[in-house]
Design a protein around this motif. Structure first.
Motif, PDB file in Angstrom:
ATOM      1  N   GLU A  26      -2.920  -4.278   5.912  1.00 57.11           N
ATOM      2  CA  GLU A  26      -2.903  -4.351   4.460  1.00 57.11           C
ATOM      3  C   GLU A  26      -4.187  -3.762   3.899  1.00 57.11           C
ATOM      4  OE1 GLU A  26      -3.404  -8.305   2.763  1.00 57.11           O
ATOM      5  OE2 GLU A  26      -3.803  -9.062   4.758  1.00 57.11           O
ATOM      6  N   GLN A  27      -4.056  -3.311   2.662  1.00 53.37           N
ATOM      7  CA  GLN A  27      -5.237  -2.760   2.022  1.00 53.37           C
ATOM      8  C   GLN A  27      -5.982  -3.895   1.336  1.00 53.37           C
ATOM      9  OE1 GLN A  27      -4.562   0.662  -0.370  1.00 53.37           O
ATOM     10  NE2 GLN A  27      -6.617   0.640  -1.224  1.00 53.37           N
ATOM     11  N   ALA A  86      -0.232  -6.653  11.721  1.00 54.09           N
ATOM     12  CA  ALA A  86      -0.149  -6.504  10.274  1.00 54.09           C
ATOM     13  C   ALA A  86      -1.221  -5.562   9.756  1.00 54.09           C
ATOM     14  CB  ALA A  86      -0.295  -7.865   9.601  1.00 54.09           C
ATOM     15  N   GLY A  98       3.591  -4.651   6.949  1.00 50.85           N
ATOM     16  CA  GLY A  98       2.781  -3.669   6.225  1.00 50.85           C
ATOM     17  C   GLY A  98       2.755  -2.300   6.873  1.00 50.85           C
ATOM     18  N   THR A 148       1.518   0.687   4.770  1.00 52.82           N
ATOM     19  CA  THR A 148       0.140   0.807   4.318  1.00 52.82           C
ATOM     20  C   THR A 148      -0.382   2.204   4.653  1.00 52.82           C
ATOM     21  OG1 THR A 148      -0.109  -1.498   4.922  1.00 52.82           O
ATOM     22  CG2 THR A 148      -2.110  -0.285   4.415  1.00 52.82           C
TER      23      THR A 148
END
Lengths: 162, 713
Positions: B472-473, B470, B421, B424
């Motif tokens: 992420e949204q 990692a 990610g 992001t």
């Protein structure tokens, strides 16, 4: 040196400056019109807990938060309840915009550079450091204030405290 | 050091070189993984080269020296005469660090410290350990750019224009490209360059003329640039016509890329010098000719003519053409301007809030429809503007391969880092603010988490540990996870440690759940390591991480299983500009508490409080929480007011601690735009900023940890 050149030099020296005058106690002060952004009526000032005592608080001018300085305290005068004439003068000092609270705002006067005298040495009075010069007009003494110095002084103090 | 004359150039250099250096660290680590990647080697070579060029122009001799010698090394590497080894990479990475240090000094407008001579000697030895003929060749190859940038540096005292500099860079690069082609063709002698190549000497001559002609006439150089031409001392305008003829004939014979580039640069260069009438006239027809003849040329040179002057041609033509096309669609904007726009949008949101409030009290259907519309549009605008400030988290992640590699090597561990990610997006300020905490957590994972290979094998794991980073949204916030497959944390060890350190007594420690035990590591001064190393063990880091994340209105959680690894989750909001808060009234004034730190609100009969050790406390579901009266802290002259009989209490959490604030009134939840307090009030303890409420009044946003530090001491 040619005649026209000398004339224009003289004119430059005789540059006319405009000053916004305001009252604090019984004295009249002047601040360069170029530094003044606007003059506001006294509005509600939100105090900031823990702020230095010469900062009254903050106000909202169209979405911008501006700190208001207690000019009386800064100039070593007694505090006074705001009246109908109390004004907040918003001035631009360098990159900062601050408000200064004054008893009343009078007018805009035109002064020639030659009319301004350097201030008499007033010793180590609290206010003396910010005085740029004085001017005697119509038998009234006008004290010209340089807020840049006033603020940089504040910053210095803040730095030395922290 | 005085940079006043070329402050603008310096700024440009700082931006450009900064980007390159950032990329370099990533590329170097990547190179270690795939040492035979020719494109990567070229990219690194070019990176150092570009930095050197810029530094040379700004007379940053120490920086030039450092880059120059590394560039030499990479020239050897990319010709395949030496292969990439970890030892070599260590040296190169050290050089990069030295370059970073110097770069930081340039940024601070400080005098440069020269790189450590041992370091330069180490690189020198690597370069010298090369086979003899090639060494000569590469030395030669380096001399051309070296002397050219030197010339540029010297001439900066004179009036060298930007364009001229760019030309030089361009000329420089094509010259080294020529040499590269040479070495690739394995041709033993330099003179074997053949009619299709421009030799270095010719190029140097060209550079000289180029510079000389900056002030004089340019067509001497123009004339000189095509190879096999007589040296042009004659600068009569007719020569320009001759050149045109040459160009035509050359074009028909399919000139090589390098020649073409050189020609193009030369033409551009002359066109820019004002006050040289001949050159001016030469520009148009000659350019037209070149462009016209581009069609029969091979593909690459066709692309070249399509590109801009000078600057662009110092990139690899076949690789970067696509990138260039993409670059044209972006604009570099000062972040301050973005902040201004953000601020204004914030204003708009406030006005909308106000209107919505007015609209609610009126029964006008048309008005409410318009308001609903306004609501939508402002929300969209807000998101759109917010997006402009977004940056991929790659910017932070990019430095981790290096961090992990260095640390793993020094600790004798085998660690692979996986990034997920990277694309992001999050707020630029957040990206910068997250860098330090993340570095710390990743270092922790390598140092504490991953075991040494022997231990791993004994425990039935693969030798190489894995760290997963990692991003992420997740709705309106970003979830960052750092997980490792290392040893995990033992809650009992933590309990014992807590007792040992006097953080709590044995009974309290035993009552802690495992999760709560893990949270102990955030306490200041808490470290389970017996030995303090330069990597970790002082027990400061996690405390700092926690504080930093809290400042960003984020939260952090740890999950760990003994023997299986740990997982740390960080949640941060998408943006720092807008913050959900709980508005409360204290006296006549409104204050905003960041909603992330608010746990619960309840109404309390103040008679049901106790005083423990001089501190008023309240019991909430079996937990004893200290109670503070905000009014006594924040309103002047209210210190000694007698307590009311009942009040609203807001429970906030600070770190692992929870406390109660007594407030006069609760207003409700409100999304606010944080406004700085201005220079004068900046740094006032406990005050995070101010905001304007829906009814136009000012509310002060409280910084809970700061508030406690200042008042509750």
């Amino acid at each position: 040196m040619g005649e026209p050149v000398r004339k224009s030099l003289q004119a430059a020296q005789e540059q006319v400056l405009q000053w916004v005058t305001f009252h604090l106690d019984n004295e009249t002060y002047g601040v360069n019109v170029m530094a003044v952004k606007e003059v506001l009526r006294h509005t509600q000032i939100a105090p900031v807990p823990g702020a230095p005592d010469y900062v009254l608080g903050i106000i909202n001018i169209r979405g911008t938060v501006i700190s208001v300085i207690n000019t009386r305290r800064r100039f070593g005068l007694q505090d006074q309840e705001p009246t109908d004439n109390t004004r907040i003068v918003i001035i631009e000092v360098g990159k900062h915009v601050v408000g200064i609270m004054v008893d009343s705002v009078a007018e805009v006067v035109y002064l020639r550079q030659s009319e301004i005298e350097t201030s008499p040495s007033v010793g180590k009075d609290d206010g003396a450091r910010f005085i740029q010069g004085v001017c005697n007009k119509n038998d009234e003494l006008l004290i010209l204030v340089e807020f840049e110095k006033l603020l940089s002084q504040d910053e210095l103090e803040e730095l030395s405290q922290s | 050091m005085s940079f006043s004359d070329d402050e603008e150039i310096l700024e440009d250099f700082l931006i450009e070189a900064g980007e390159i250096l950032e990329l370099l660290s990533e590329q170097l680590v990547q190179l270690e993984r795939c040492p035979d990647d020719a494109q990567l080697l070229n990219a690194i070579f070019r990176g150092f080269h570009t930095v050197k060029g810029g530094a040379g122009f700004l007379q940053l001799t120490a920086l030039v020296e450092c880059c120059h010698i590394t560039e030499n090394l990479f020239d050897i590497l990319r010709t395949g005469r030496r292969s990439v080894t970890p030892e070599l990479m260590d040296v190169v990475l050290q050089v990069l660090d030295a370059v970073y240090v110097m770069f930081a000094q340039v940024k601070d407008r400080e005098e440069l410290d020269a790189a450590h001579p041992d370091l330069l000697a180490a690189v020198g030895a690597l370069v010298a350990g090369e086979d003899h003929t090639l060494q000569i060749k590469s030395r030669h190859a380096e001399e051309a750019p070296g002397s050219a940038s030197h010339g540029a540096a010297q001439s900066s005292g004179d009036d060298v224009t930007d364009e001229e500099f760019e030309q030089m860079l361009a000329a420089l690069d094509s010259s080294s490209a020529g040499v590269q082609a040479l070495s690739e063709s394995e041709s033993a002698e330099l003179s074997g360059a053949g009619s299709n190549e421009i030799t270095d000497d010719e190029f140097e001559a060209l550079l000289d003329t180029l510079h000389g002609s900056g002030k004089g006439l340019s067509h001497g150089m123009l004339h000189d640039s095509p190879p096999q031409n007589s040296p042009a001392q004659d600068s009569s305008p007719q020569k320009v016509e001759q050149l045109e003829a040459v160009v035509v004939s050359e074009a028909n014979e399919e000139i090589s890329d390098n020649e073409f580039e050189a020609l193009l640069d030369a033409l551009h260069g002359t066109g820019k010098h004002q006050g040289v009438p001949a050159a001016k006239t030469a520009k148009k027809p000659a350019l037209a000719l070149v462009k016209g003849s581009a069609a029969p040329l091979n593909k690459d040179s066709g692309k070249d003519s399509g590109r801009g002057p000078g600057k662009d041609s110092n990139k690899d033509s076949n690789k970067d053409t696509g990138k260039d096309a993409a670059a044209e669609t972006t604009v570099r904007v000062d972040t301050r301007r973005l902040d201004e726009i953000m601020n204004m949008v914030g204003e708009l949101v406030l006005v909308r809030n106000r209107l919505v409030r007015i609209g609610e009290s009126s029964a006008d259907e048309v008005l409410s429809k318009a308001l609903a519309n306004l609501d939508l549009v402002t929300a969209d605008l807000q998101t759109a503007v917010m997006k402009t400030r977004m940056q991929p988290i790659r910017k932070v992640f990019g430095r981790f391969p290096r961090v992990v590699r260095d640390l793993a090597r020094s600790l004798g561990k085998e660690v692979s880092l996986e990034l997920i990610g990277e694309d992001t997006d999050l707020d630029k300020n957040l990206v910068e603010a997250l860098a330090d905490p993340l570095v710390h957590l990743v270092r922790n994972a390598v140092d504490h988490g991953i075991e040494i290979p022997a231990v791993r094998e004994r425990n039935g794991k693969v030798r190489q540990g894995t760290i997963l980073l990692a991003a992420e949204q997740e709705g309106d916030h970003i979830l960052l996870t750092i997980s490792d497959d290392g040893n995990g944390m033992d809650p009992n060890v933590l309990r014992n440690k807590a007792v040992e350190k006097g953080v709590m007594d044995r009974e309290a420690a035993d009552r802690l759940s495992d999760e709560e035990c893990f949270n102990l590591i955030f306490a200041p001064g808490f470290s389970t390591k017996e030995q303090i190393s330069d990597v970790s063990g002082r027990g400061v880091g996690m405390d700092v991480v926690k504080t930093k994340i809290a400042q960003l209105n984020g939260s952090i959680a740890i999950h760990s299983r003994l023997g299986q690894g740990s997982r740390i989750e960080i949640k941060v909001p998408l943006t720092l500009a807008i913050m959900p808060t709980l508005m409360v009234m204290v006296g006549q004034q409104a204050f905003a508490l960041p909603l992330v730190s608010v746990n619960e609100i309840f109404h309390l009969d103040l008679k049901r409080t106790n005083v423990v050790d001089g501190q008023q406390v309240v019991t909430v579901r079996g937990k004893v929480l200290p109670l503070f009266h905000l009014k006594r802290w924040l309103i002047r002259g209210e210190c000694g007011v007698p307590a009311q009989t009942s009040a609203h209490v807001v429970i906030v959490s600070v770190g692992t601690q929870r406390i109660g604030f007594v407030v006069d009134d609760l207003v409700g939840q409100e999304e606010v735009v944080i406004k700085p307090l201005g220079r004068m009030l900046h740094g006032t303890p406990g005050m995070a900023g101010a905001t304007i409420t829906g009814d136009g009044r000012i509310a002060i946003i409280l910084d809970v940890p700061g508030l406690l530090k200042c008042y509750a001491g």
